[in-house]
Design a protein around this motif. Structure first.
Motif: not given
Length: 430
Positions: A385, A388-389, A392, A409-410
């Motif tokens: 995460t 990738r993010e 966020k 985040t996801s």
């Protein structure tokens, strides 16, 4: 960060948690460039061979780096070779800080599975400012049971449709029916050692927190009251005790951050653990009392560390639990959230309510193999995460608890993808 770096290096890969992190990396880190690191090349090669056979993948070409806690130059060189270090080498109160320091110096992110509040809060106190300056995220408590607790509160708030005042968590763990007599839940020695030293030095926390948070949070009413020491919970139909782990301290660090950062009303939280009977709960109280008393004295700590099986009732050992035991072990963490419906939301999040909370939400986070399956998946998922993010995540860096880092985040969706991940579900919404 240099583009020729690997994405991830798993440090401490030849340890008990480390080797299962390597196994889960085959699927969680699929498509990324990753390697492993530790003190002994032969042991690291053995882990690749063993986990390659278990995953039915050829891991023989996985990059290996030699790095030793006692050689800070080797730690820095390791950190320079990747974008994020996944650190499985505990106890972190002894081994963690040097790795964190090396990562910040190298401009490399760092995640670990510490459940040691003294270590985590000391790292935030000492390194948060420097981590922000270097654009580095340092996130601890990225395994079971803090990820279910901290991200569970995030899940609660996202699904509450109102304002949450308080959350109580009820943790259950056990072994699935049909398991052979030799299969039982268990702990590896490193986890036991961390618990011994964490309790032995628990009185350090007050001083650390006074420096870390010189301004106390304002009180928000109604205050969440503690349950009795032993009680039967109607929420999970178990006999419950206060949970002695780091869940509450981790959640409150996240809530403090979100209040300071976004002026979000902080969620109050208490954590409990459930047992099937009054007798089982009483036995735990007895063991915990002996453990707590012995941990305060050197001779007692020596005995606890020398004879983990005796003083843990057979749960901890130097060999760690068997794979059969781990695969049969389950966990459920049930959340009871109380607050106000959307219609009662105040103009300012820092205002005080004058009416009692009327809305309730029950959710659950659950999974299998919590200590060495779900933990490893969660740890790697946090690393993924960040890679990738990061756009966020807050402040372009810092030393953070999981929900503070990942609330936008996801991560929850990532955790739900994997066999040894975690399921987040709503039980009741009133």
């Amino acid at each position: 960060m240099a583009t020729d770096r690997l994405d991830v290096i798993i440090f401490g890969a030849s340890g008990f948690t480390g080797k299962y992190t390597v196994f889960e990396a085959v699927t969680v880190l699929n498509g990324l460039r990753w390697g492993i690191a530790g003190r002994n090349r032969e042991k690291l090669e053995s882990v690749l061979k063993q986990m390659g056979a278990k995953s039915k993948k050829d891991l023989s070409q996985t990059p290996i780096f030699i790095a030793d806690i006692n050689d800070e130059t080797s730690l820095l060189e390791m950190a320079k070779r990747c974008r994020i270090v996944v650190n499985t080498a505990g106890p972190y109160r002894f081994h963690g800080e040097k790795v964190v320091n090396a990562c910040i110096e190298a401009g490399t992110h760092h995640v670990d599975v510490s459940g040691e509040p003294q270590y985590m809060e000391t790292m935030q106190l000492k390194y948060d400012k420097r981590a922000k300056e270097r654009g580095v995220y340092v996130v601890s408590a990225c395994g079971f049971d803090s990820i279910p607790a901290d991200m569970g509160v995030v899940f609660v708030e996202k699904n509450f449709d109102g304002v949450v005042n308080s959350v109580e968590t009820f943790l259950e763990s056990g072994v699935k029916e049909g398991t052979g007599p030799g299969a039982r839940a268990g702990l590896n020695y490193g986890t036991w050692e961390s618990a011994v030293y964490g309790l032995a030095h628990s009185d350090e926390l007050r001083g650390i927190r006074q420096k870390l948070f010189p301004q106390r949070l304002p009180k928000f009413y109604p205050l969440l009251k503690h349950r009795p020491l032993i009680f039967r919970s109607t929420e999970v139909d178990k006999v419950c005790l206060p949970f002695p782990g780091s869940d509450r301290s981790v959640v409150m660090r996240s809530q403090r951050f979100l209040y300071d950062q976004d002026k979000k009303r902080p969620v109050q939280m208490h954590a409990y653990v459930g047992f099937p009977s009054w007798i089982a709960a009483a036995a735990v109280v007895l063991f915990a009392s002996i453990f707590g008393l012995m941990s305060k004295f050197q001779i007692g700590r020596n005995l606890l560390l020398k004879y983990p099986g005796i003083f843990s009732g057979g749960l901890a050992s130097r060999e760690g639990p068997s794979e059969e035991s781990m695969e049969r072990t389950y966990f459920k963490m049930t959340f009871k959230a109380i607050g106000w419906p959307q219609a009662d939301r105040l103009a300012e999040s820092t205002d005080q309510y004058t009416v009692p909370p009327t809305k309730t939400l029950m959710v659950r986070v659950s999974g299998m193999n919590p200590g060495y399956g779900a933990t490893c998946v969660a740890l790697l998922s946090t690393a993924l995460t960040i890679l990738r993010e990061s756009d966020k995540m807050p402040n372009n860096g810092g030393v953070l608890a999981p929900a503070a880092a990942f609330s936008k985040t996801s991560l929850i969706s990532e955790l739900e993808k994997h066999e040894h991940g975690m399921k987040f579900e709503i039980l009741a919404n009133k």
